[in-house]
Motif scaffolding. Sequence first.
Motif, PDB file in Angstrom:
ATOM      1  N   ALA A 199       3.324 -37.529 -75.576  1.00 22.36           N
ATOM      2  CA  ALA A 199       2.914 -36.481 -74.486  1.00 22.36           C
ATOM      3  C   ALA A 199       3.903 -36.346 -73.328  1.00 22.36           C
ATOM      4  O   ALA A 199       3.677 -35.442 -72.670  1.00 22.36           O
ATOM      5  N   GLY A 200       5.101 -36.926 -73.399  1.00 20.87           N
ATOM      6  CA  GLY A 200       6.150 -36.769 -72.612  1.00 20.87           C
ATOM      7  C   GLY A 200       5.844 -37.217 -70.979  1.00 20.87           C
ATOM      8  O   GLY A 200       6.292 -36.601 -70.006  1.00 20.87           O
ATOM      9  N   ILE A 201       5.033 -38.296 -70.935  1.00 23.41           N
ATOM     10  CA  ILE A 201       4.843 -38.804 -69.798  1.00 23.41           C
ATOM     11  C   ILE A 201       5.488 -40.133 -69.616  1.00 23.41           C
ATOM     12  O   ILE A 201       5.530 -41.117 -70.421  1.00 23.41           O
ATOM     13  N   ASP A 202       6.066 -40.101 -68.513  1.00 21.06           N
ATOM     14  CA  ASP A 202       7.148 -41.370 -68.160  1.00 21.06           C
ATOM     15  C   ASP A 202       6.394 -42.688 -67.790  1.00 21.06           C
ATOM     16  O   ASP A 202       5.487 -42.457 -66.709  1.00 21.06           O
ATOM     17  N   THR A 203       6.152 -43.837 -68.499  1.00 21.34           N
ATOM     18  CA  THR A 203       5.496 -44.969 -68.193  1.00 21.34           C
ATOM     19  C   THR A 203       6.615 -46.154 -68.352  1.00 21.34           C
ATOM     20  O   THR A 203       7.443 -45.986 -69.283  1.00 21.34           O
ATOM     21  N   THR A 204       6.303 -47.038 -67.799  1.00 19.88           N
ATOM     22  CA  THR A 204       6.955 -48.593 -68.169  1.00 19.88           C
ATOM     23  C   THR A 204       6.031 -49.601 -68.834  1.00 19.88           C
ATOM     24  O   THR A 204       5.076 -49.676 -68.166  1.00 19.88           O
ATOM     25  N   LEU A 205       6.368 -50.021 -69.812  1.00 19.03           N
ATOM     26  CA  LEU A 205       5.674 -50.962 -70.524  1.00 19.03           C
ATOM     27  C   LEU A 205       5.914 -52.487 -69.866  1.00 19.03           C
ATOM     28  O   LEU A 205       7.062 -52.709 -69.900  1.00 19.03           O
TER      29      LEU A 205
END
Length: 380
Positions: A199-205
């Motif tokens: 979705a092009g959403i920046d997250t940190t795993l």
Amino acid sequence: MRILLVGEFSRLHNSLKEGLVALGHEVTLVGSGDDFKNFPVDLSIASKTVARSSGLKFIGKITNKLLGFTLDSLEKGRRFEKLLPRLKGYDVVQLINSDAIETLPNLEIGLYDRLFAQNDKIFLLICGDETPVVNELLKNKQRYSVMTPYFEDKKLEPYYRYTLKYTSEKYRGLYRFVSQNASGLLTSDLDYKLVLDEAGIDTTLIPNPVNTDKIPFEELSVDRPITIFYGANKFSSVKKGGKFFEKALEIVKAKYSDKIKVETVNSLPYSEYVEHLKKAHIVLDQVYAFDQGYNALEAMARGKVVFTGAESEFYSHYGLSEKVAINALPDVDFIVSELSRLIENPSEIHEIGKRARAFIEKEHDYKSIAQRYLDFWQKS
């Protein structure tokens, strides 16, 4: 640091709190306990007045049908509001979901506005249904997902009301408000990280924390019947592919009646669920997943062989070459075949169980994971 964790749906926040406290930080967990699961919290917003009154429950059904909200959700919001004077001065506030308070979206936005104003950094953890996750899953581009049963049979829509609520304008607005005020977004496993990347959403795993100091490795003898445990959940069994497990169990019970014991329970409080889990050799968790959720990880920590999400993306991400879990597919014959192989070769149960425990200790240790959260919060 002073840290406020809001919401609890899987014991993730409890384990994170234990890791943070072990590292010397002050942590408060506020939440409802998540219905029948009854997870521990420091400050409870669980519905009490409505829960104790059959009359109010009946009225709540009417308001839900006519107005789209229940009285217990309203009570949770009001109980959180009463706690607000105590929820101030924290260095970090982390929400486990944009709907962490589990109340009416418009009321929730107002509560968050006040909560955010009296604290420092705000973070949103995405580890379950959430607006951008559901948006992307509804495009039906994945090999499979928790939405697959819905795509195959729209009559199952009642089982997806909770999931689909995140596509309504009120919940879109709630997510938008939280994400715009957040210093950062985190995800707990690949099932959410991969979808949000698409979705092009920046997250940190940051993987789920598991408190292995509290969870002993349980190497069970296979001299007695091999116990297969399936803990169903009235709210999510359809989405997790429970029908494949149920059909597979019918077949293996008939095939190996003298070698196995099958134990199935439904919607137990967390503490009771764990007692059943302890006695199992094999645990059936979920089908429609690429990575493991919290229940699967706790079972793996105990040395169980878990049928869950363990796709090629998972093995690649962690650099694994040997099985630490069984990748459960939406295929009854495949599940039966894998169960049969384990029943006929019980030494594999021991070997996979040992590797599962070692994997949890390496990749999900609660103190190491807590430190990763601290590092992320401080740099964001």
